[in-house]
Design a protein around this motif. Structure first.
Motif, PDB file in Angstrom:
ATOM      1  N   GLN A  14     -41.580  16.125  27.821  1.00  0.00           N
ATOM      2  CA  GLN A  14     -42.388  16.138  28.686  1.00  0.00           C
ATOM      3  C   GLN A  14     -42.983  17.297  28.789  1.00  0.00           C
ATOM      4  N   CYS A  15     -42.557  18.569  28.177  1.00  0.00           N
ATOM      5  CA  CYS A  15     -43.522  19.612  28.104  1.00  0.00           C
ATOM      6  C   CYS A  15     -44.758  19.604  26.985  1.00  0.00           C
ATOM      7  N   LEU A  16     -44.044  18.941  25.830  1.00  0.00           N
ATOM      8  CA  LEU A  16     -45.088  18.743  24.786  1.00  0.00           C
ATOM      9  C   LEU A  16     -46.035  17.740  25.134  1.00  0.00           C
ATOM     10  N   ASP A  17     -45.616  16.492  25.904  1.00  0.00           N
ATOM     11  CA  ASP A  17     -46.495  15.526  26.149  1.00  0.00           C
ATOM     12  C   ASP A  17     -47.641  15.900  27.120  1.00  0.00           C
ATOM     13  N   SER A  18     -47.091  16.735  27.752  1.00  0.00           N
ATOM     14  CA  SER A  18     -48.244  17.259  28.668  1.00  0.00           C
ATOM     15  C   SER A  18     -49.406  18.175  28.291  1.00  0.00           C
ATOM     16  N   VAL A  19     -49.087  18.843  27.146  1.00  0.00           N
ATOM     17  CA  VAL A  19     -50.077  19.545  26.565  1.00  0.00           C
ATOM     18  C   VAL A  19     -50.887  18.761  25.595  1.00  0.00           C
ATOM     19  N   LEU A  20     -50.356  17.749  24.863  1.00  0.00           N
ATOM     20  CA  LEU A  20     -51.102  17.126  23.841  1.00  0.00           C
ATOM     21  C   LEU A  20     -51.709  15.954  24.668  1.00  0.00           C
ATOM     22  N   GLY A  21     -51.606  15.715  26.153  1.00  0.00           N
ATOM     23  CA  GLY A  21     -52.098  14.847  26.666  1.00  0.00           C
ATOM     24  C   GLY A  21     -53.197  15.386  27.643  1.00  0.00           C
ATOM     25  N   GLN A  22     -53.614  16.373  27.417  1.00  0.00           N
ATOM     26  CA  GLN A  22     -54.949  16.935  28.142  1.00  0.00           C
ATOM     27  C   GLN A  22     -56.074  16.606  27.839  1.00  0.00           C
TER      28      GLN A  22
ATOM     29  N   PHE B  19     -49.658  30.468  27.663  1.00  0.00           N
ATOM     30  CA  PHE B  19     -48.161  30.176  27.557  1.00  0.00           C
ATOM     31  C   PHE B  19     -47.691  29.217  28.161  1.00  0.00           C
ATOM     32  N   LEU B  20     -46.613  28.546  27.829  1.00  0.00           N
ATOM     33  CA  LEU B  20     -45.765  27.505  28.674  1.00  0.00           C
ATOM     34  C   LEU B  20     -44.506  27.614  28.464  1.00  0.00           C
ATOM     35  N   ASP B  21     -43.673  27.595  29.574  1.00  0.00           N
ATOM     36  CA  ASP B  21     -42.169  27.566  29.170  1.00  0.00           C
ATOM     37  C   ASP B  21     -41.664  26.294  28.991  1.00  0.00           C
ATOM     38  N   SER B  22     -40.911  25.803  27.952  1.00  0.00           N
ATOM     39  CA  SER B  22     -40.640  24.782  27.281  1.00  0.00           C
ATOM     40  C   SER B  22     -39.804  23.494  28.313  1.00  0.00           C
ATOM     41  N   ASP B  23     -39.514  24.217  29.764  1.00  0.00           N
ATOM     42  CA  ASP B  23     -38.974  23.168  30.722  1.00  0.00           C
ATOM     43  C   ASP B  23     -40.041  22.912  31.657  1.00  0.00           C
ATOM     44  N   ASP B  24     -41.388  23.564  31.444  1.00  0.00           N
ATOM     45  CA  ASP B  24     -42.503  23.291  32.578  1.00  0.00           C
ATOM     46  C   ASP B  24     -43.397  22.295  31.815  1.00  0.00           C
ATOM     47  N   TRP B  25     -44.346  21.866  32.902  1.00  0.00           N
ATOM     48  CA  TRP B  25     -45.509  21.136  32.290  1.00  0.00           C
ATOM     49  C   TRP B  25     -46.730  21.161  32.972  1.00  0.00           C
ATOM     50  N   PHE B  26     -47.990  20.894  32.294  1.00  0.00           N
ATOM     51  CA  PHE B  26     -49.126  20.898  32.790  1.00  0.00           C
ATOM     52  C   PHE B  26     -49.617  19.816  33.368  1.00  0.00           C
ATOM     53  N   GLU B  27     -50.506  19.809  34.308  1.00  0.00           N
ATOM     54  CA  GLU B  27     -51.278  18.781  34.702  1.00  0.00           C
ATOM     55  C   GLU B  27     -52.400  18.514  33.587  1.00  0.00           C
ATOM     56  N   PRO B  28     -52.841  17.139  33.552  1.00  0.00           N
ATOM     57  CA  PRO B  28     -53.571  16.728  32.438  1.00  0.00           C
ATOM     58  C   PRO B  28     -55.046  17.566  32.291  1.00  0.00           C
TER      59      PRO B  28
ATOM     60  N   VAL C 133     -59.574  32.979  39.671  1.00  0.00           N
ATOM     61  CA  VAL C 133     -58.447  32.098  40.238  1.00  0.00           C
ATOM     62  C   VAL C 133     -59.024  30.915  40.736  1.00  0.00           C
ATOM     63  N   LEU C 134     -58.188  29.713  40.349  1.00  0.00           N
ATOM     64  CA  LEU C 134     -58.443  28.459  40.804  1.00  0.00           C
ATOM     65  C   LEU C 134     -57.451  27.993  41.852  1.00  0.00           C
ATOM     66  N   ASP C 135     -57.893  27.469  42.764  1.00  0.00           N
ATOM     67  CA  ASP C 135     -57.154  27.221  43.919  1.00  0.00           C
ATOM     68  C   ASP C 135     -56.712  25.959  43.832  1.00  0.00           C
ATOM     69  N   ASP C 136     -55.923  25.646  42.932  1.00  0.00           N
ATOM     70  CA  ASP C 136     -55.599  24.194  42.541  1.00  0.00           C
ATOM     71  C   ASP C 136     -54.099  24.361  41.871  1.00  0.00           C
ATOM     72  N   VAL C 137     -53.266  23.399  42.262  1.00  0.00           N
ATOM     73  CA  VAL C 137     -52.055  23.059  41.578  1.00  0.00           C
ATOM     74  C   VAL C 137     -52.081  22.635  40.256  1.00  0.00           C
ATOM     75  N   LEU C 138     -51.880  23.394  39.069  1.00  0.00           N
ATOM     76  CA  LEU C 138     -52.161  22.401  37.716  1.00  0.00           C
ATOM     77  C   LEU C 138     -51.065  22.957  36.736  1.00  0.00           C
ATOM     78  N   VAL C 139     -49.798  23.472  37.222  1.00  0.00           N
ATOM     79  CA  VAL C 139     -48.695  23.663  36.665  1.00  0.00           C
ATOM     80  C   VAL C 139     -47.508  23.326  37.382  1.00  0.00           C
ATOM     81  N   HIS C 140     -46.495  22.749  36.597  1.00  0.00           N
ATOM     82  CA  HIS C 140     -45.176  22.500  37.342  1.00  0.00           C
ATOM     83  C   HIS C 140     -43.964  23.234  36.705  1.00  0.00           C
ATOM     84  N   HIS C 141     -43.412  24.150  37.645  1.00  0.00           N
ATOM     85  CA  HIS C 141     -42.403  24.892  37.025  1.00  0.00           C
ATOM     86  C   HIS C 141     -41.010  24.295  37.541  1.00  0.00           C
ATOM     87  N   ARG C 142     -40.261  24.334  36.535  1.00  0.00           N
ATOM     88  CA  ARG C 142     -38.786  23.587  36.790  1.00  0.00           C
ATOM     89  C   ARG C 142     -37.820  24.348  37.358  1.00  0.00           C
TER      90      ARG C 142
END
Length: 341
Positions: A24-32, A92-101, A208-217
Motif C-alpha cells: 500500500q505504501c509503495l503503490d501510493s508513491v508509484l501512483g502519484q 521521506f515516508l514511513d513504510s506503513d503510511d501512504w500518500f494521496e495521489p 505550508v499547504l492546508d490540505d491532508v495529503l498524508v495518511h499516518h498509520r
C-alpha cells in the motif's frame, strides 16, 4: 532549465519487517500524478517478506531503487537513502503510511513557487485496529500560523509547536540539507525530531499547504512508537542532542523559547507514556533528578510557557512524589479517554 534526466524528487522509505503494509505504501508513491521521481527503499535488515516485495517492485518500475543494510534503525536507513538521493527535493515516508495521489505534485509546485527549503502539508491518522480515520488538526496547529509562507525567525516563539518533529509530511530542498550537513543521529527512536527541528530553524523559507495529503498509520503493535518503553532514555538523549546541535549552530538563543516549551512537554509526555510501571517509576526519578534540572526550566517565569496544562504537568513531575504523579496521571488519562475506552 533542467538538465536532461534530472530528477525532481527523491522519495526515501526505510523498510523493516513491514510486509503487511508495504505494498500500500509503495503503490501510493508509484501512483502519484507526478512522475519524475526516484523511489529509494532502504531495507534495514528485514527478516520477513519485505525484501521479496521490494525486489518485485524494483523489477517492475525503473524508478525504484533498493538499498540493503544490516539492521541499524530508521535514522541510519534514511541517511543511506539521502546518500543515494539525486532529486532536487527529498521526501521521506514511513513504510506503513501512504500518500494521496497528488502529494508530490502539490508539494513540488509549492516549493518551486515559494523558493522554500521546507514545504509541508497536513496529515490525518488511520487506526489499524478499527480501520477508522481521524482528523489530525493537532498535527499542524493553525492557531500559530499568521501566514502560510514565512521565515523561521517570524515564528521563533512557536516554531516547534505548530508542527511535529517527524519528516513524512515535509518536502526538503536537497541542496539545503547538503549545505547544512543535516543527517539523522544514530538513535533507535526519536532520531527524526533532531533532524526535523534543526532543519526548521535553519531553513530560509518554509511554506505550508492546508490540505491532508498524508495518511499516518497508528495502533500498529510492532511500530517503533509502540516500543518506546524498551529504551525509555532514548527520547531524552534525542532532546539533549538537539539542544547541543542548536547551540553549536548558533541558533539556540533565537529559538530557546520554542525549544524549552517543546522540551518541557516532551520529557513529561515520554515518561508518562511508558507502558510498564517499573520502568516508568525508574525514569520518573531520573527525569526529576537529572533531566529537568539540566534543562533549567525554572529560570523563566510561568508566562514564558505557552501551554498552561503542560506547565502544570511539569510542576507535578518536578515537585510531586512518584505515587502522586502516578495517581494524577491515571486520573487525567481517564478524564481524557473516557475511562480508557
Amino acid at each position: 532549465m533542467k538538465n536532461v534526466g534530472q530528477i525532481d524528487v527523491s522519495v526515501i522509505i526505510p523498510v523493516y519487517n513491514i510486509q503487511q503494509h508495504l505494498e500500500q505504501c509503495l503503490d501510493s508513491v508509484l501512483g502519484q500524478t507526478f512522475s519524475n521521481f526516484q523511489l529509494i527503499c532502504v531495507d534495514d535488515g528485514s527478516t520477513d517478506d519485505s525484501p521479496v516485495i521490494l525486489n518485485r517492485y524494483a523489477n517492475q518500475d525503473a524508478r525504484v531503487q533498493v538499498i540493503r543494510q544490516e539492521n541499524a534503525g530508521p535514522g541510519a536507513a534514511r541517511n543511506a537513502g539521502l546518500s543515494a538521493a539525486v532529486g532536487e527535493y527529498v521526501m521521506f515516508l514511513d513504510s506503513d503510511d501512504w500518500f494521496e495521489p497528488e502529494l508530490l505534485q502539490r508539494l513540488y509546485q509549492a516549493a518551486r513557487e515559494k523558493s522554500a527549503d521546507i514545504t509541508m502539508c497536513r496529515s490525518d491518522e488511520y487506526d489499524t485496529q478499527t480501520g477508522q480515520f481521524s482528523a489530525g488538526e493537532w498535527m499542524l496547529k493553525s492557531r500559530y500560523l499568521q501566514k502560510h509562507t514565512f521565515a523561521p525567525r517570524e515564528m521563533a516563539p512557536y516554531l516547534f509547536q505548530f508542527t511535529y518533529g517527524w519528516p513524512w509530511d515535509k518536502l526538503f530542498r536537497r541542496q539545503f540539507l547538503v549545505e547544512q550537513h543535516l543527517q539523522f543521529p544514530a538513535l533507535r527512536n526519536s532520531e527524526d525530531l533532531v533532524f526535523v527541528f534543526q532543519s526548521l530553524t535553519l531553513a530560509g523559507t518554509i511554506t505550508v499547504l492546508d490540505d491532508v495529503l498524508v495518511h499516518h498509520r497508528t495502533q500498529r503493535k510492532d511500530s517503533v512508537s509502540n516500543s518506546l518503553y524498551l529504551a525509555p532514555e532514548v527520547p531524552a538523549r534525542a532532546l539533549f542532542t538537539l539542544k547541543k546541535q542548536l547551540e553549536q549552530r548558533g541558533v539556540y538563543q533565537e529559538f530557546e523559547q520554542t525549544f524549552l516549551n517543546w522540551a518541557m512537554e516532551f520529557l513529561v509526555w515520554n515518561v508518562a507514556n511508558i507502558g510498564a510501571v517499573g520502568p516508568q517509576k525508574t525514569y520518573f526519578h531520573k527525569m526529576k533528578r537529572e533531566w529537568l534540572p539540566l534543562m533549567e526550566f525554572q529560570k523563566h517565569p510561568r508566562s514564558y510557557y505557552h501551554n498552561r496544562m503542560g506547565y502544570y504537568k511539569y510542576l507535578l513531575a518536578r515537585f510531586a512524589p512518584w505515587p502522586v504523579f502516578r495517581l494524577v496521571l491515571a486520573g487525567y488519562k481517564r478524564a481524557v479517554h473516557g475511562g480508557g475506552t
